[in-house]
Design an enzyme around this catalytic site. Structure first.
Site, PDB file in Angstrom:
ATOM      1  N   LEU A 145     -21.956  -0.493  -2.572  1.00 33.63           N
ATOM      2  CA  LEU A 145     -23.061  -0.847  -1.693  1.00 33.63           C
ATOM      3  C   LEU A 145     -23.452   0.276  -0.736  1.00 33.63           C
ATOM      4  O   LEU A 145     -24.487   0.185  -0.070  1.00 33.63           O
ATOM      5  CB  LEU A 145     -22.712  -2.110  -0.901  1.00 33.63           C
ATOM      6  CG  LEU A 145     -22.562  -3.377  -1.749  1.00 33.63           C
ATOM      7  CD1 LEU A 145     -21.942  -4.502  -0.945  1.00 33.63           C
ATOM      8  CD2 LEU A 145     -23.914  -3.820  -2.315  1.00 33.63           C
ATOM      9  N   HIS A 160       0.321 -11.912   1.015  1.00 34.96           N
ATOM     10  CA  HIS A 160      -0.627 -11.032   0.316  1.00 34.96           C
ATOM     11  C   HIS A 160      -1.193 -11.687  -0.949  1.00 34.96           C
ATOM     12  O   HIS A 160      -2.379 -11.561  -1.254  1.00 34.96           O
ATOM     13  CB  HIS A 160       0.066  -9.711  -0.033  1.00 34.96           C
ATOM     14  CG  HIS A 160      -0.872  -8.580  -0.246  1.00 34.96           C
ATOM     15  ND1 HIS A 160      -0.477  -7.267  -0.163  1.00 34.96           N
ATOM     16  CD2 HIS A 160      -2.188  -8.534  -0.555  1.00 34.96           C
ATOM     17  CE1 HIS A 160      -1.507  -6.476  -0.398  1.00 34.96           C
ATOM     18  NE2 HIS A 160      -2.562  -7.231  -0.644  1.00 34.96           N
ATOM     19  N   TYR A 186       0.821  -1.203   0.000  1.00 27.45           N
ATOM     20  CA  TYR A 186       0.000   0.000   0.000  1.00 27.45           C
ATOM     21  C   TYR A 186       0.858   1.258   0.000  1.00 27.45           C
ATOM     22  O   TYR A 186       1.523   1.577   0.990  1.00 27.45           O
ATOM     23  CB  TYR A 186      -0.931   0.016   1.204  1.00 27.45           C
ATOM     24  CG  TYR A 186      -1.867  -1.175   1.295  1.00 27.45           C
ATOM     25  CD1 TYR A 186      -2.158  -1.960   0.176  1.00 27.45           C
ATOM     26  CD2 TYR A 186      -2.464  -1.523   2.499  1.00 27.45           C
ATOM     27  CE1 TYR A 186      -3.012  -3.053   0.261  1.00 27.45           C
ATOM     28  CE2 TYR A 186      -3.328  -2.603   2.591  1.00 27.45           C
ATOM     29  CZ  TYR A 186      -3.593  -3.369   1.466  1.00 27.45           C
ATOM     30  OH  TYR A 186      -4.433  -4.453   1.563  1.00 27.45           O
ATOM     31  N   GLY A 196     -18.294  -3.433  -1.226  1.00 18.84           N
ATOM     32  CA  GLY A 196     -18.270  -3.518  -2.685  1.00 18.84           C
ATOM     33  C   GLY A 196     -17.511  -2.366  -3.315  1.00 18.84           C
ATOM     34  O   GLY A 196     -17.929  -1.833  -4.350  1.00 18.84           O
TER      35      GLY A 196
END
Length: 338
Positions: free
Chosen positions: A212, A126, A55, A208
């Protein structure tokens, strides 16, 4: 929120994923905003924080480490290796999947330094580098545990067979994979296998990837660098079809007395006592909404309505494009592209 278990740890049922601060969804947010979300999560009772070497090519770990360090005794800190940034001869950082033991060891040691901690509570592979037997990767992670550098082992985006193989090599505490109303591949085997083996299922993207929540009404405004732009179900035509699901979902949420986001989180948590929701956000308001979802109770009728509305074949578009599909080992539905 109620507590659930991951290996030796007891954590709140809604965790915080720390990818969004600096990776995958466009321009990084400010340090001040990221810190505000982290502090709000701590104040709200979140006890599992999840990051990765990938990240921001380490930026997320460097950002969250100092904030979480004073709270290490009361939180569970998770990170991941085996997929990280490697600088090429042209000076450009690129994502590389590499599960060789020496690489995993280097990834872990780099993560420890960036996080400013002596031990990572939960350390994931990962991605499974399928050029390397999963037993070799897990074996090295077990050695890192023996040396006191990590406390428990996890896997991400692997299927049932690989999960069982890894668990025979060394007990696996958690499997982290995508799971939400519109991404239900977990139900093809891994969700049940985790329950059988006593492994926590950590559901990333339970919202989502924003769909969502009902707050992303179109995809024309996705900024450069937003990974959703390359995902088939976020393609304009597919997304327009998927949006039709939100009005009936809203009706269900109103009957349940909650928001769309709270409903989405609650549905995931109702799929088993071994399931933990892992949303990510850069908004304090969205964080608090996610946390409230951890306390919503749904009856059998509501769950049945949602299951019927979000049947896998009702979703337009695969969750990953072909290249990314090839990088994960999770089970796929017959109608998904290979």
């Amino acid at each position: 929120m109620e507590n659930r278990h991951i290996g030796p740890f007891t954590v709140a049922n809604v965790a915080l994923g720390c990818m969004n601060f600096c990776h995958a969804y466009g321009s990084p947010v400010s340090t001040e905003q990221s810190h505000a979300v982290l502090h709000a999560a701590l104040d709200a009772g979140v006890t599992l924080f999840d990051t990765a070497a990938l990240y921001g090519f380490g930026a997320s770990e460097s950002l969250v480490g100092p904030v979480l360090k004073p709270h290490r005794s009361r939180i569970t800190l998770a990170s991941k290796g085996g997929m990280a940034g490697v600088r090429g001869e042209d000076g450009v950082m690129r994502r590389v999947i590499d599960g060789r033991p020496r690489t995993l060891r280097r990834n872990c040691e780099d993560s420890l330094q960036r996080l400013g901690t002596d031990v990572i509570d939960l350390y994931y592979l990962h991605r499974w580098d399928q050029r390397v037997p999963i037993e070799e990767s897990v074996g090295e992670m077990a050695r890192l545990k023996e040396e006191g550098k990590i406390r428990a082992l996890g896997l991400s985006e692997v299927g049932t067979e690989a999960l069982r193989r890894a668990h025979r090599e060394h007990p696996i505490a958690a499997l982290q994979s995508e799971y939400s109303l519109w991404s239900r591949n977990a139900e093809l085997g891994t969700l049940a296998a985790c329950k059988e083996l006593g492994i926590a299922y950590v559901a990333f993207s339970p919202m989502g990837r924003g769909f969502l929540s009902g707050k992303l009404q179109g995809v024309d405004g996705l900024v450069k660098g937003d990974i959703r732009a390359s995902m088939p179900r976020f393609a304009p035509e597919a997304y327009a079809r998927n949006l039709r699901l939100l009005a009936p979902m809203q009706a269900i949420a109103e009957k349940a007395g909650c928001t769309l986001a709270e409903l989405a989180i609650a549905w995931v948590l109702h799929q088993g006592e071994h399931v933990i929701a892992l949303p990510g956000t850069t908004s304090v308001d969205h964080l608090l909404e996610d946390v409230r979802g951890g306390g919503v109770r749904l009856d059998a009728a509501v769950l049945a309505e949602l299951d019927e509305l979000f049947k896998p074949e009702a979703i337009a578009g695969d969750r990953y494009a072909l290249q990314a599909q090839g990088e994960v080992d999770t089970e796929k539905y017959p109608f998904e592209k290979r």
